[in-house]
Design a protein around this motif. Structure first.
Motif, PDB file in Angstrom:
ATOM      1  N   SER A  46      47.807 -41.343   9.105  1.00  0.00           N
ATOM      2  CA  SER A  46      48.505 -41.010  10.339  1.00  0.00           C
ATOM      3  C   SER A  46      47.596 -40.207  11.255  1.00  0.00           C
ATOM      4  CB  SER A  46      49.768 -40.210  10.023  1.00  0.00           C
ATOM      5  OG  SER A  46      50.671 -40.994   9.286  1.00  0.00           O
ATOM      6  N   LEU A  58      55.956 -48.232  24.788  1.00  0.00           N
ATOM      7  CA  LEU A  58      56.206 -48.383  23.350  1.00  0.00           C
ATOM      8  C   LEU A  58      57.262 -49.464  23.197  1.00  0.00           C
ATOM      9  CD1 LEU A  58      56.302 -44.704  22.010  1.00  0.00           C
ATOM     10  CD2 LEU A  58      54.350 -46.233  22.290  1.00  0.00           C
ATOM     11  N   VAL A  78      52.198 -38.976  20.427  1.00  0.00           N
ATOM     12  CA  VAL A  78      52.809 -39.878  19.447  1.00  0.00           C
ATOM     13  C   VAL A  78      52.056 -39.745  18.139  1.00  0.00           C
ATOM     14  CG1 VAL A  78      53.599 -41.522  21.200  1.00  0.00           C
ATOM     15  CG2 VAL A  78      51.367 -41.849  20.129  1.00  0.00           C
ATOM     16  N   THR A  79      52.739 -40.077  17.052  1.00  0.00           N
ATOM     17  CA  THR A  79      52.103 -40.131  15.748  1.00  0.00           C
ATOM     18  C   THR A  79      51.949 -41.593  15.356  1.00  0.00           C
ATOM     19  OG1 THR A  79      53.138 -38.058  15.129  1.00  0.00           O
ATOM     20  CG2 THR A  79      52.207 -39.372  13.354  1.00  0.00           C
ATOM     21  N   VAL A  80      50.716 -41.990  15.095  1.00  0.00           N
ATOM     22  CA  VAL A  80      50.385 -43.374  14.759  1.00  0.00           C
ATOM     23  C   VAL A  80      50.119 -43.462  13.268  1.00  0.00           C
ATOM     24  CG1 VAL A  80      48.615 -45.146  15.044  1.00  0.00           C
ATOM     25  CG2 VAL A  80      49.502 -43.926  17.042  1.00  0.00           C
ATOM     26  N   VAL A 105      53.781 -46.812  15.682  1.00  0.00           N
ATOM     27  CA  VAL A 105      54.134 -45.452  16.091  1.00  0.00           C
ATOM     28  C   VAL A 105      55.364 -44.990  15.327  1.00  0.00           C
ATOM     29  CG1 VAL A 105      54.847 -44.002  18.035  1.00  0.00           C
ATOM     30  CG2 VAL A 105      53.143 -45.810  18.371  1.00  0.00           C
ATOM     31  N   VAL A 108      57.539 -39.697  18.358  1.00  0.00           N
ATOM     32  CA  VAL A 108      57.267 -39.423  19.764  1.00  0.00           C
ATOM     33  C   VAL A 108      57.583 -37.959  20.013  1.00  0.00           C
ATOM     34  CG1 VAL A 108      57.871 -39.929  22.153  1.00  0.00           C
ATOM     35  CG2 VAL A 108      57.800 -41.782  20.478  1.00  0.00           C
ATOM     36  N   TYR A 123      55.712 -49.904  18.752  1.00  0.00           N
ATOM     37  CA  TYR A 123      54.359 -50.453  18.796  1.00  0.00           C
ATOM     38  C   TYR A 123      53.754 -50.231  20.180  1.00  0.00           C
ATOM     39  CZ  TYR A 123      55.879 -52.709  14.517  1.00  0.00           C
ATOM     40  OH  TYR A 123      56.362 -52.945  13.250  1.00  0.00           O
ATOM     41  N   LEU A 129      46.477 -46.045  24.151  1.00  0.00           N
ATOM     42  CA  LEU A 129      46.548 -44.733  23.523  1.00  0.00           C
ATOM     43  C   LEU A 129      45.148 -44.226  23.257  1.00  0.00           C
ATOM     44  CD1 LEU A 129      49.452 -45.105  20.893  1.00  0.00           C
ATOM     45  CD2 LEU A 129      49.590 -44.292  23.244  1.00  0.00           C
TER      46      LEU A 129
END
Length: 820
Positions: A46, A58, A78-80, A105, A108, A123, A129
């Motif tokens: 992540s 998104l 955001v956390t990917v 993702v 948020v 997504y 990003l």
């Protein structure tokens, strides 16, 4: 202090997790990882990321045809969790690129997309990003700004069950910072629901928790129904130790009513610094009280901005445009040079006009092109053949608003936004920082100004003549009495009744023919199914001295001059008073009012309002002002005259008395400021910021309409010495500033209140000011329209919405640029 000490429950031993070791574990984990690699997305761990430009989409799937659930602003994170293959995409965010890989993702702004949008993942094309300043995904879990409005409806969350269920026992680590899970969370003197409530926390407060202990059982609906018997041991409130604030080594909160804070625990910042003296009378921003507020006003009403349908006017802002990002791409943020500017479909006066701009709009310009000749008289006559290429209107792309890749405006009809509010409407840029001077309403005497004037050699009479023009010094009777409201709508319970002690000598209760010894305790219990209101008096040793019905209106009366009365139920260590306490019962609540000679009342006011270390001439002025303010507010009816806090002036009773203040009170006995033969309303505040204000410009309606009549002696004027230096220059808040806030974040703060909710804020009209420069009203201009509120409402909404650790607005003498 003996009657306040409680036995603290022993802390349970910390739990420990035993982790088995061995080679078999490594082999097992390796096998699991092989399986995960086969099914996982392309990227591994992540990562915290941010939009590469405003408006990054998104979607519900890795495809440009998938539904857009939200468009990100530049302040978002955001956390990917990884990348996957999907349909091909092309983007100009922030430069042209294309590809077919997509980020998955999970969060948020630190909140799971499952809770925000009802899907497991969203997504984003990998080109839109970029790496965030956050280093790990866990760091991104703390919410920052709220996610932008979703262009499609979000699923309705599943209701939480209202039935009581067992909760897991939270375990606090030493020094953890917690915040209330709801407004009104109680801090008690022991780990028991029978413990005295010393403070009720508001949502803006924070506490430091040292450990978790076991105590009596509790149940709560804050914020959902739960029950347990574990309690947090609280050592600090808003960064100040409870021993200083409340005279106890610790306070306790049920574990269900606090939640971990996202702010660092090692440096909790007080919500109000204890250095500046409190201000008097109605004030937009109380001037630094010395103790944490016992209750915080309920949260301001929220309103969700509606999403208006596109019209010929610019559409709502999804994400604010960033001048910095525009500049890096060779663009800029511009505003109309006059009302009614046309944006056309091509660089020609014969092209269709898609929208007419008002003065409060903004556009993002990507460059200029040559086109057909034009003539304009906006704002003066000019001509040319150059045209601006417009990509965004009020921060939203023209492609989404009008279905075209760009619109065009003649170069003569747009202008650069103003950078200061002094000359017109201020258009907000990438971020906004507020600058200000002074603390409090600024009407009448400035306490720090009086200090500066005294240090400059002015006498108390000269100081008062300066702040209350045309007045004189007069006197009132030394026998004057005042009624001070100490407890308002107090709700006693069987486990926490109203509790009062007589200290230092004997005392009585009106209507009861008994005299009670020093340290005897009175408790007033609410009605039960079999009895009415009940009064119980016990000696310090616990012997019952009286047990009978409590009258609806009775007084606790000192029987000797040495006797003082302690209102133990008041959530403050400053709970000891001279004079009588009147108890008024109404329904299920009661009020407690202190009936006390005005000169004795001043002994608890003057050192609370001004430090005894300050110059004596300033303290003489403060004493005369405080006496006159109290005398002016005496009323013939009702049950009380003044409050004991900054709604009137701060009164902390016997524990705040000081010999130096007593000496000044005695030396000025009965002296007040008079206007003609009448006592003047000697209003005062902490710090004027170099200029005081007219009363009618401060005490206005919620929309800024003037309501008060002109008071001749409350005129605003310069509060600076002959060289131009403010007399209050040494005050902690002579000048101040806030943090810089992105437009999206600032818009979210003001959208939290229906009075200031204008969607995404585009500009502020800060021109309606009083003689000192204080804001009478503010007009907020945004994507959903405009709203005008008083300066004090603007300040209050910002202060209520900002993170509690952030600097607050200290008054209405503020601007978006430093004030000289």
């Amino acid at each position: 202090m003996g009657d306040r000490m409680k036995t603290m429950p022993a802390a349970p031993p910390p739990s420990r997790l035993h982790v088995p070791r061995g080679r078999w574990l490594s082999a097992f984990l390796a096998a699991i990882m092989l399986v995960l690699v086969a099914v996982a997305p392309i990227a591994a761990s992540s990562e915290a990321m941010a939009p590469a430009c405003a408006g990054a989409n998104l979607r519900t799937g890795p495809s440009t045809s998938a539904a857009v659930k939200t468009s990100l602003g530049l302040a978002s994170t955001v956390t990917v969790s990884g990348t996957v293959g999907g349909t091909s995409w092309g983007t100009t965010c922030p430069t042209w690129k294309s590809g077919s890989s997509w980020f998955t993702v999970t969060h948020v702004n630190g909140q799971p997309v499952s809770s925000l949008y009802g899907v497991a993942l969203l997504y984003a094309a990998t080109g839109v990003l970029t790496a965030s300043t956050a280093t790990t995904a866990s760091a991104a879990q703390a919410p920052t700004a709220p996610p932008p409005p979703s262009p499609t409806p979000t699923p309705t969350p599943t209701p939480t069950s209202s039935t009581t269920s067992p909760t897991a026992t939270p375990t606090a680590q030493s020094g953890s910072l917690y915040v209330p899970a709801c407004s009104g969370a109680n801090l008690r003197t022991s780990a028991s629901t029978a413990g005295t409530i010393k403070v009720k926390l508001g949502l803006a407060n924070a506490v430091t928790v040292s450990e978790t202990v076991t105590g009596s059982s509790w149940s709560t609906t804050c914020p959902t129904t739960k029950a347990a018997s574990t309690w947090y041991r609280v050592t600090h409130v808003n960064g100040q130790s409870v021993s200083v604030l409340y005279g106890v080594t610790a306070l306790f909160a049920a574990t269900g009513v606090l939640a971990p804070s996202t702010a660092p625990a090692q440096a909790p910042a007080p919500t109000v610094p204890p250095t500046a003296p409190p201000s008097s009378a109605p004030t937009a921003a109380p001037a630094a009280p010395t103790a944490v507020p016992t209750s915080v006003p309920p949260p301001l009403p929220t309103a969700t901005p509606a999403a208006p349908a596109p019209t010929t006017a610019p559409a709502p802002v999804a994400s604010p445009v960033s001048p910095a990002s525009l500049a890096s791409a060779g663009g800029s943020l511009l505003v109309p040079a006059c009302d009614g500017v046309n944006l056309r479909t091509s660089a020609s006066t014969s092209a269709t006009a898609r929208v007419k701009l008002g003065l409060n709009n903004t556009v993002a310009v990507s460059g200029t092109v040559a086109g057909a000749s034009w003539n304009a008289s906006c704002p003066t006559t000019r001509s040319g053949s150059g045209w601006y290429v417009i990509t965004q209107v009020n921060g939203q792309s023209v492609s989404s608003l009008y279905g075209v890749s760009a619109l065009y405006a003649a170069t003569g009809v747009l202008a650069t936004p103003t950078s200061s509010s002094s000359s017109g409407v201020t258009t907000l840029g990438v971020s906004t920082m507020f600058y200000g001077r002074g603390y409090g309403h600024g009407v009448g005497m400035s306490q720090y100004g009086a200090r500066g004037r005294a240090l400059a050699g002015q006498t108390a009479a000269e100081i008062l003549a300066r702040y209350y023009a045309g007045t004189t010094i007069g006197t009132i009777s030394l026998e004057t009495q005042i009624r001070v409201l100490l407890l308002d709508n107090f709700v006693p319970t069987g486990s926490a009744p109203l509790t009062i002690f007589g200290r230092g000598g004997t005392w009585t209760i009106g209507g009861i023919d008994l005299e009670f010894p020093a340290d005897a305790r009175l408790r007033v219990f609410p009605p039960t199914s079999t009895t009415g209101w009940r009064a119980l008096v016990e000696s310090a040793a616990g012997a019952v001295l009286f047990d009978g019905p409590a009258a609806a209106d009775f007084q606790v009366i000192p029987a000797t001059s040495a006797t003082t009365i302690q209102l133990f139920s008041k959530p403050s260590t400053n709970d000891l008073y001279r004079g009588r306490l009147r108890v008024l019962i109404s329904g299920s609540t009661l009020d407690v009012v202190n009936l006390v000679p005005l000169e004795a009342y001043l002994r608890g006011v003057v050192p609370s309002e001004m430090p005894t270390s300050w110059p004596v001439e300033a303290r003489i002025a403060q004493t005369i002002v405080a006496r006159g303010y109290a005398a002016y507010h005496l009323v013939s009816g009702g049950t009380f005259d003044v409050y004991d806090d900054t709604r009137s002036q701060v009164y902390l009773g016997v524990r705040r008395e000081h010999p130096d203040a007593d000496a000044v009170i005695a030396a000025t006995a009965g002296q007040v400021v008079k206007s003609g033969n009448a006592i003047a309303n000697t209003m005062f505040s902490s710090t004027a910021g170099g200029w005081t204000e007219n009363n009618e410009n401060v005490f206005v309606s919620s929309t800024g309409a003037r309501l008060a009549g002109v008071v001749g002696y409350l005129r605003g004027a310069s509060d600076r010495d002959p060289s131009g230096v403010s007399y209050d220059a040494a005050a902690p808040f002579a000048t101040w500033q806030t943090k810089a806030y992105p437009v999206a974040q600032l818009s979210g703060y003001f959208a939290a209140d229906s009075r200031t909710n204008v969607g995404t804020i585009v500009a502020l009209d800060l021109r309606n000011r009083g003689v000192s420069g204080r804001l009478i009203s503010v007009t907020l201009i945004g994507s959903t329209g405009t709203k005008t509120v008083s300066g004090s409402v603007f300040v209050a909404v910002f202060n209520a919405s900002r993170p509690s650790a952030d600097p607050m607005l200290r008054g209405t003498l503020l601007d978006v640029a430093p004030i000289p």
